[in-house]
Design a protein around this motif. Structure first.
Motif, PDB file in Angstrom:
ATOM      1  N   UNK A  40       0.821  -1.217   0.000  1.00  0.00           N
ATOM      2  CA  UNK A  40       0.000   0.000   0.000  1.00  0.00           C
ATOM      3  C   UNK A  40       0.856   1.270   0.000  1.00  0.00           C
ATOM      4  N   UNK A  41       2.152   1.128   0.271  1.00  0.00           N
ATOM      5  CA  UNK A  41       3.050   2.283   0.276  1.00  0.00           C
ATOM      6  C   UNK A  41       4.007   2.284  -0.919  1.00  0.00           C
ATOM      7  N   UNK A  42       4.002   1.229  -1.709  1.00  0.00           N
ATOM      8  CA  UNK A  42       5.045   1.073  -2.726  1.00  0.00           C
ATOM      9  C   UNK A  42       5.086   2.232  -3.722  1.00  0.00           C
ATOM     10  N   UNK A  43       3.959   2.556  -4.352  1.00  0.00           N
ATOM     11  CA  UNK A  43       3.965   3.577  -5.405  1.00  0.00           C
ATOM     12  C   UNK A  43       4.441   4.929  -4.878  1.00  0.00           C
ATOM     13  N   UNK A  44       3.857   5.363  -3.764  1.00  0.00           N
ATOM     14  CA  UNK A  44       4.246   6.665  -3.210  1.00  0.00           C
ATOM     15  C   UNK A  44       5.675   6.619  -2.676  1.00  0.00           C
ATOM     16  N   UNK A  45       6.052   5.498  -2.054  1.00  0.00           N
ATOM     17  CA  UNK A  45       7.405   5.365  -1.517  1.00  0.00           C
ATOM     18  C   UNK A  45       8.460   5.444  -2.599  1.00  0.00           C
ATOM     19  N   UNK A  46       8.222   4.762  -3.708  1.00  0.00           N
ATOM     20  CA  UNK A  46       9.195   4.776  -4.802  1.00  0.00           C
ATOM     21  C   UNK A  46       9.306   6.165  -5.427  1.00  0.00           C
ATOM     22  N   UNK A  47       8.178   6.860  -5.558  1.00  0.00           N
ATOM     23  CA  UNK A  47       8.212   8.204  -6.143  1.00  0.00           C
ATOM     24  C   UNK A  47       8.955   9.178  -5.235  1.00  0.00           C
ATOM     25  N   UNK A  48       8.680   9.113  -3.944  1.00  0.00           N
ATOM     26  CA  UNK A  48       9.369   9.992  -2.996  1.00  0.00           C
ATOM     27  C   UNK A  48      10.862   9.684  -2.954  1.00  0.00           C
ATOM     28  N   UNK A  49      11.186   8.407  -2.944  1.00  0.00           N
ATOM     29  CA  UNK A  49      12.599   8.027  -2.866  1.00  0.00           C
ATOM     30  C   UNK A  49      13.361   8.507  -4.097  1.00  0.00           C
ATOM     31  N   UNK A  50      12.727   8.424  -5.243  1.00  0.00           N
ATOM     32  CA  UNK A  50      13.365   8.894  -6.472  1.00  0.00           C
ATOM     33  C   UNK A  50      13.693  10.382  -6.383  1.00  0.00           C
TER      34      UNK A  50
END
Length: 477
Positions: A262-272
């Protein structure tokens, strides 16, 4: 007779009060000790720190605690070529062993420096292979004997005791009851605080499972502040937030492990968007970044709930913004929202789906969050008497005036040189009355090129927002 009975009753009452107070103290202290051990210096931590100091690891080569480091150098200097150090240099280059991997190995040793082999595959940092771990421990025990480390630790026992005593007020200041109340669960781990005397500003959180299968989480606290006599000191404002941070990990780390999807999409975008800053802090994945963000937001939540001053809260918030957690203010607001709905969400774990939705908005707004924070940074707008890249600066220019667009804190100066040869002799500094300029007294030589990095360490606003490092190059005529 009545008077005698009255006196007896009064004495009995006093004894009962004393006993009740003692029992209350023992229960409170016992409960505290069940959750968090008193701080201590651990020979395993010191031994591994010393070994990796000798191997040249930068993170273990702080000389801030000079009194102690001098003793290390005097005792262990003759053993820099020991076969253990040769082996460490080999495996650290091949497997990237450093930072928390070193401390992970330390807590996987018993007090005789034997490896707790049952935990190798489960909790020992993965940078240690089983083969390397076993060979390292065999050589470590030989090194311990060859270097007479037993005597070194005995000789420094008084120093260790004094450090433990000085850190105790930090430990006693923390309100442990807040954690289960806020998170809605009791900690399933035992928390241990260790003072790392040779670790400088390095703080590490590592864990192991004890023989009963329960997790023990270590907060290994660095030692980076000294008094006028060169003895370690632990100012509350510098060390307390770090301890709060480490203890929060005991309640936070498992939450993402429950469901990362549930956090993957937002987490990956923020990390990028903030990957470079995260990598500098050894946060190599979006999952680690989100754990750290929640831990740091919880520190600020604790500060708010305990009525820290607005200056302290602002300073902590701005530090996290500067570290790349650009959504920290919104995340703290979300924790406040959670705390207002405890009837609906008894635990933070129950609230994670709501938090995941909030993270989608953070990811969507990351560009504007970044721009907003960058606008708050102090920036150099000009230099008086000199320009970047100028090639005909007078060597008689005895003062550099740096002008900023915002008032600064007005304490200290911070510069770094590219080389000793290209760095000017700096004699002093002073701030303008409005603190928007700093004047540097220096000496320049003719026909010479200078390179200076004006750094963020001292040049920051009153609420703790630093400038970005500025590279200045010029030549004199």
């Amino acid at each position: 007779m009545v008077k005698r009975i009255s006196n007896m009753f009064e004495k009995t009452y006093k004894y009962v009060l004393i006993i009740l107070f003692s029992l209350s103290f023992m229960l409170t202290y016992g409960q505290r000790n069940q959750i968090m051990d008193r701080p201590k210096v651990d020979e395993r931590i010191e031994m591994l720190s010393i070994v990796f100091r000798l191997a040249g690891n930068r993170e273990y080569n702080s000389d801030v605690f000079k009194r102690y480091v001098d003793r290390i150098n005097e005792h262990y200097g003759p053993f820099e070529e020991h076969e253990l150090i040769t082996f460490v240099n080999k495996i650290k280059n091949e497997n990237g062993i450093g930072y928390d991997a070193v401390m992970s190995m330390a807590i996987h040793l018993d007090d005789k420096f034997n490896l707790k082999q049952k935990n190798i595959d489960e909790t020992l940092d993965r940078r240690w292979s089983r083969t390397n771990a076993l060979q390292f421990v065999a050589l470590l025990k030989k090194f311990y004997k060859d270097s007479n480390s037993k005597r070194f630790f005995q000789d420094n026992r008084a120093l260790y005791n004094e450090v433990q005593k000085r850190f105790l007020p930090i430990y006693e200041h923390i309100e442990l009851d807040w954690y289960p109340k806020f998170y809605g669960k009791k900690p399933s781990e035992k928390f241990l605080i260790v003072n790392g005397l040779g670790n400088g500003g390095g703080n590490y959180g590592v864990a192991i499972k004890n023989p009963a299968g329960h997790k023990e989480v270590y907060a290994i606290m660095g030692t980076w502040s000294m008094d006028s006599l060169g003895m370690a000191q632990f100012p509350l404002q510098h060390y307390f937030p770090t301890l709060l941070h480490e203890f929060n990990h005991s309640f936070v780390n498992y939450l993402l492990e429950k469901d990362t999807t549930i956090f993957r999409d937002s987490g990956e975008k923020l990390y990028s968007a903030v990957k470079e800053k995260m990598n500098r802090q050894a946060y190599g994945s979006w999952q680690t970044m989100l754990n750290e963000a929640l831990v740091r937001a919880a520190v600020i939540k604790y500060q708010k709930d305990h009525h820290f001053s607005s200056e302290e809260i602002s300073k902590e918030t701005n530090e996290q913004l500067d570290r790349g957690f650009l959504w920290i203010e919104q995340l703290v607001d979300e924790l406040d929202n959670f705390d207002r709905q405890r009837d609906r969400y008894p635990t933070l774990e129950n609230y994670m789906p709501v938090l995941a939705k909030a993270y989608q908005s953070y990811a969507a707004d990351i560009s504007s969050l970044d721009a907003t924070f960058e606008e708050r940074r102090p920036k150099i707008i000009s230099f008086d008497g000199i320009q970047d890249g100028q090639t005909n600066v007078s060597s008689m220019l005895g003062e550099l005036k740096i002008n900023f667009d915002k008032p600064l804190l007005g304490q200290g100066r911070s510069f770094r040189g590219i080389s000793k040869e290209s760095f000017p002799i700096i004699k002093g500094h002073r701030y303008s009355p409005d603190k928007k300029s700093v004047l540097i007294d220096w000496e320049l030589e003719p026909n010479k090129t200078y390179e200076i990095i004006i750094t963020r360490n001292a040049f920051r606003t009153a609420d703790g927002i630093p400038m970005k490092d500025h590279y200045l190059k010029f030549s004199t005529k």
